[in-house]
Design a protein around this motif. Structure first.
Motif, mmCIF file in Angstrom:
data_model
loop_
_atom_site.group_PDB
_atom_site.id
_atom_site.type_symbol
_atom_site.label_atom_id
_atom_site.label_comp_id
_atom_site.label_asym_id
_atom_site.label_seq_id
_atom_site.Cartn_x
_atom_site.Cartn_y
_atom_site.Cartn_z
ATOM 1 N N UNK A 93 -17.935 101.244 14.099
ATOM 2 C CA UNK A 93 -17.665 100.718 15.433
ATOM 3 C C UNK A 93 -18.741 99.753 15.916
ATOM 4 N N UNK A 94 -19.723 99.543 15.096
ATOM 5 C CA UNK A 94 -20.910 98.800 15.476
ATOM 6 C C UNK A 94 -20.644 97.397 16.034
ATOM 7 N N UNK A 95 -19.665 96.707 15.466
ATOM 8 C CA UNK A 95 -19.369 95.337 15.879
ATOM 9 C C UNK A 95 -18.282 95.291 16.937
ATOM 10 N N UNK A 96 -17.986 96.446 17.538
ATOM 11 C CA UNK A 96 -16.885 96.568 18.492
ATOM 12 C C UNK A 96 -17.390 97.136 19.821
ATOM 13 N N UNK A 97 -18.115 98.219 19.728
ATOM 14 C CA UNK A 97 -18.649 98.885 20.918
ATOM 15 C C UNK A 97 -19.900 99.673 20.514
ATOM 16 N N UNK A 98 -20.914 99.634 21.336
ATOM 17 C CA UNK A 98 -22.139 100.344 21.008
ATOM 18 C C UNK A 98 -22.400 101.509 21.941
#
Lengths: 163, 163
Positions: free
Chosen positions: B30-35
């Motif tokens: 999910x790193x490149x989507x939501x942190x």
DNA sequence: GGGATCATGTAACGAGTTACATGATTTG
DNA sequence: CAAATCATGTAACTCGTTACATGATCCC
């Protein structure tokens, strides 16, 4: 931190301005780069003045306060630009919907991607109205290529879902 | 709100999981989507349980708590995916540096863009390691096209600055 | 005079980060 | 047995949003 930098950068680029002016800039030219409303900007300017990064140059009509960047502010801005490794913090609702697309039926997923595409189209229209030179020109180009990439993804994904 | 959706989506997609597992997912897929870090995730799961969106299915070794999504949680997730118009909130330090590029000397600007390019290259390398199917495949593709657009911008801008 | 816009602010809340704290289990 | 990893949490703080409040000036 970045809000400060954005404010310092605007003051450096466009010269002395009021909080109101700066808020307008955020709404328009800085919109695809960094977001902040006047309720965040006004108190931040006060703090920055206390820290010596900006100063109130004069007070105009209607309580209008004109801020200028100080030499210390310019130094701070320059250091950040030259030395700061930009952090990547992605928080995109669009990407989140893309992520979770496989949880939906095909027709629902198609509807979602079509809505996302419409969003990208609207942003494209806005960005195309930006002037092609002046401060922010490079950022506008970056924004444009991001949006175009998003549009291409939407088309590709729709084709994939319809297969 | 979106943090909730991301957590519900993960529980729906990968099945029952602990806060720790979910935090790992945020770090990787999910790193490149939501942190979000565990300090945000743990209290949020507690609140979501209070709201009936998730439930503790069982407690394993080392105080491990396994959460499951409830029917109400599934409903909430589905509604958001199908009905929510994703908000676009851009807050990109990279774009901010791009915006302020004209404030620098040409050689400083070149150095900044080269650093930005390196950042994009690193993200590209990470994204290329992502699996090409499963939940998140569409988001990975979207991320890839964004990063590629960024890289192309960097090359173009460097060529422009060197002229 | 009334509505739009200019112009500034505060307060409460929610979201996100950093630092701290604790203890169990696995692996070399 | 020591280090790594698993696993959960709290507290203090900063950042960002929403709602509220106020008044001046401009233009029709």
């Amino acid at each position: 931190m970045s809000l400060r930098i954005a404010l310092l950068g605007l003051l450096e680029a466009i010269g002395p301005a009021s909080g109101y002016d700066l808020a307008k800039k955020f709404e328009h030219s800085l919109n695809h780069v960094w977001q902040a409303g006047h309720t965040q900007i006004y108190p931040e300017l006060v703090k920055m003045a206390a820290d010596g990064l900006v100063a109130v140059e004069s007070e105009g009509a209607r309580g209008r306060k004109i801020y200028t960047i100080t030499p210390e502010g310019t130094r701070e801005l320059h250091t950040w630009l030259v030395e700061h490794q930009p952090a990547v913090t992605v928080r995109s609702e669009t990407a989140l919907q893309a992520f979770l697309l496989p949880l939906l039926d095909t027709d629902e997923a198609i509807a979602v991607v079509e809505r996302i595409r419409t969003g990208f189209e609207e942003r494209l229209a806005v960005l195309q109205c930006h002037p092609k030179d002046g401060v922010g020109a490079y950022a506008a180009k970056l924004g444009l290529s991001h949006v175009r990439a998003g549009l291409a993804w939407a088309e590709e994904t729709l084709a994939d879902l319809r297969r």
